[in-house]
Design an enzyme around this catalytic site. Structure first.
Site, short mmCIF file in Angstrom:
data_model
loop_
_atom_site.label_atom_id
_atom_site.label_comp_id
_atom_site.label_asym_id
_atom_site.label_seq_id
_atom_site.Cartn_x
_atom_site.Cartn_y
_atom_site.Cartn_z
N ASP A 98 0.85 -1.19 0.00
CA ASP A 98 0.00 0.00 0.00
C ASP A 98 0.89 1.25 0.00
O ASP A 98 1.80 1.37 0.83
CB ASP A 98 -0.86 -0.06 1.29
CG ASP A 98 -1.98 0.95 1.30
OD1 ASP A 98 -2.42 1.38 0.21
OD2 ASP A 98 -2.45 1.28 2.42
N GLU A 150 -1.56 5.95 -9.12
CA GLU A 150 -2.55 6.92 -8.60
C GLU A 150 -2.43 8.25 -9.32
O GLU A 150 -1.34 8.75 -9.57
CB GLU A 150 -2.36 7.13 -7.08
CG GLU A 150 -3.36 8.14 -6.51
CD GLU A 150 -3.44 8.16 -4.99
OE1 GLU A 150 -3.15 7.13 -4.35
OE2 GLU A 150 -3.82 9.22 -4.44
N HIS A 194 -7.65 10.02 3.75
CA HIS A 194 -7.21 9.06 4.77
C HIS A 194 -7.53 9.52 6.19
O HIS A 194 -7.65 10.71 6.44
CB HIS A 194 -5.70 8.82 4.63
CG HIS A 194 -5.34 8.12 3.37
ND1 HIS A 194 -4.86 8.77 2.27
CD2 HIS A 194 -5.43 6.81 3.02
CE1 HIS A 194 -4.64 7.90 1.30
NE2 HIS A 194 -4.99 6.70 1.72
N SER A 240 -12.93 4.51 4.66
CA SER A 240 -13.53 4.18 5.96
C SER A 240 -14.75 5.06 6.22
O SER A 240 -14.78 6.23 5.83
CB SER A 240 -12.50 4.38 7.09
OG SER A 240 -11.63 3.27 7.14
N ILE A 281 -9.70 0.05 3.23
CA ILE A 281 -10.25 0.37 4.55
C ILE A 281 -9.21 0.01 5.62
O ILE A 281 -8.80 -1.14 5.72
CB ILE A 281 -11.57 -0.40 4.79
CG1 ILE A 281 -12.63 0.09 3.79
CG2 ILE A 281 -12.05 -0.23 6.24
CD1 ILE A 281 -13.92 -0.70 3.79
N ASP A 282 -8.81 0.99 6.38
CA ASP A 282 -7.86 0.79 7.47
C ASP A 282 -8.37 1.44 8.75
O ASP A 282 -8.48 0.80 9.79
CB ASP A 282 -6.50 1.38 7.07
CG ASP A 282 -5.40 1.05 8.07
OD1 ASP A 282 -5.67 0.32 9.04
OD2 ASP A 282 -4.26 1.52 7.90
P1 13P Z 1 -8.91 4.92 5.54
O1 13P Z 1 -7.99 5.79 6.37
O2 13P Z 1 -10.14 5.67 5.14
O3 13P Z 1 -9.23 3.63 6.20
O4 13P Z 1 -8.14 4.58 4.18
C1 13P Z 1 -7.17 3.56 4.13
C2 13P Z 1 -6.38 3.57 2.88
O5 13P Z 1 -6.67 4.23 1.91
C3 13P Z 1 -5.19 2.71 2.86
O6 13P Z 1 -4.45 2.89 1.68
O1 G3H Z 2 -3.20 4.93 3.70
C1 G3H Z 2 -2.60 4.67 4.71
C2 G3H Z 2 -2.91 3.40 5.45
O2 G3H Z 2 -3.99 3.61 6.33
C3 G3H Z 2 -1.70 2.90 6.15
O3 G3H Z 2 -1.32 3.75 7.17
O4 G3H Z 2 1.11 4.26 6.79
O5 G3H Z 2 0.05 4.47 9.07
O6 G3H Z 2 0.46 2.21 8.07
P1 G3H Z 2 0.18 3.66 7.81
ZN ZN Z 3 -4.53 4.86 0.89
#
Ligand code: 13P
Ligand code: G3H
Ligand code: ZN
Length: 335
Positions: A98, A150, A194, A240, A281-282
């Site tokens: 990601d 992207e 995000h 999310s 979704i994270d």
């Molecule tokens: P959220 O922060 O909305 O969950 O998005 C996660 C995301 O895009 C990870 O790449």
């Molecule tokens: O888009 C970001 C994801 O939610 C991952 O977040 O870089 O804090 O692991 P992170």
């Molecule tokens: Zn993302």
């Protein structure tokens, strides 16, 4: 170098083809630890949904790149065993980087067994984004690894790059970007972002329950993009919904999360029926996990066994992932 095929992963090509034809989106859930991974696999096997396991650069640094590779491999074996025991079908699993921010990181993930990578050059000038993405595609395709690019910038944190303001994807750029880079899927910016504060309260209206209702996503831009690249898989980051119930629990048990506003699930559902084939979704998982842990520890101050409070957190995650697959993304019963 280990091939993802030896580990039992698949790339995203067939997943997206099926999602496009079936009018649903494949869930892309981030993980950093064992409980999150167990919850994702359990929920996706039980709902019979394909899944993309997402690892960010931060996750890789946090969990250790070697351990993560074996956790991913373990997840495939766990899935097989669970499917056999429950008399269910095995599900396709992709291991995806990601927000890859460099050629070197993408290359390293491919060498560690990832089946898909994102190269995020969205913050770069257009021609630099094209050049970097093309370089990653040329490398990845030698190993049948799929690549997500992207166009357009999401507000919020994109893997350590903080963008104050979003820039919507310019539909007039997408055909040129695809033909110059050869990417397999394209992340676009249509109003998602995000984290847990996707909109400011002043951008929203209040409904009768006193809940903030944000402005609609730019479905007009999505439609224009679809018209220009019909049948091409689109990715939505920042999807999310930031559930009010989870935020309430966190704040009731000592947390302090202010003005949290996400994307209403109906809008993600609508997007999932279009060319959007992957939804990231994270934050929702982070919120539910934190809510469950805070509640458990507040109610059981004598407990110090991590399994006691991480167990309920894992249960909360399983419930949430199942809900997303069944009611939001439409990915349940698609294997
Ligand atoms: P959220 O922060 O909305 O969950 O998005 C996660 C995301 O895009 C990870 O790449
Ligand atoms: O888009 C970001 C994801 O939610 C991952 O977040 O870089 O804090 O692991 P992170
Ligand atoms: Zn993302």
């Amino acid at each position: 170098m280990v091939s993802y095929k030896e580990l039992g992963f698949v790339n995203t090509r067939e997943m997206f083809k099926a999602a496009m034809a079936g009018g649903y989106a494949v869930p892309a859930y981030n993980f950093n630890n064992m409980e999150q991974l167990q919850a994702i696999i359990t929920a996706c096997v039980e709902t019979q949904s394909p899944v993309i396991l997402q690892v960010s650069k931060g996750a890789r640094n946090y969990a250790n790149q070697t351990l993560l590779r074996y956790m991913g491999q373990g997840a495939v074996e766990m899935m097989k065993e669970m499917a056999r025991e429950k008399g269910l079908k095995e599900i396709p699993i992709a291991l995806h980087l990601d927000h890859g921010d460099s050629f070197e990181l993408c290359k390293s993930c491919i060498e560690y067994g990832f089946s898909s990578v994102m190269i995020d050059g969205s913050h770069l000038p257009y021609e630099e984004n094209v050049a970097l993405t093309k370089k990653v595609v040329e490398y990845a395709h030698q190993f049948d690894v799929t690549v997500e690019g992207e166009l357009g910038v999401l507000a919020g944190i994109e893997d350590e790059v903080v963008a104050e303001k979003s820039t919507y994807t310019r539909p007039e750029e997408v055909e040129d970007f695809l033909s110059k880079t050869g990417v397999d899927s394209l992340a676009i910016s249509i109003g998602t972002s995000h984290g847990a504060n996707k909109f400011k309260p002043e951008q929203c209206t209040l409904n009768e329950d006193g809940i903030y209702v944000p402005p609609e996503l730019r479905f007009d831009i999505l439609a224009e993009i679809e018209k220009r690249i019909p049948g091409f898989p689109i990715v939505l980051h920042g999807s999310s919904s930031v559930p009010v119930e989870a935020v309430k629990i966190i704040n009731a048990y000592g947390g302090n999360i202010k003005d949290a506003i996400g994307i209403p699930e109906e809008q993600i559902r609508k997007a999932a029926t279009s060319a959007v084939c992957k939804v990231n979704i994270d934050s929702d998982g982070r919120l539910w996990m934190t809510a469950a842990i805070r509640k458990y520890l507040a109610e059981h101050p004598e407990v110090f066994d991590p399994r006691k409070y991480l167990g309920p957190a894992r249960e909360a995650l399983i419930a949430m992932y199942k809900h997303k697959n069944i009611n939001v993304l439409g990915s349940a019963n698609r294997v």
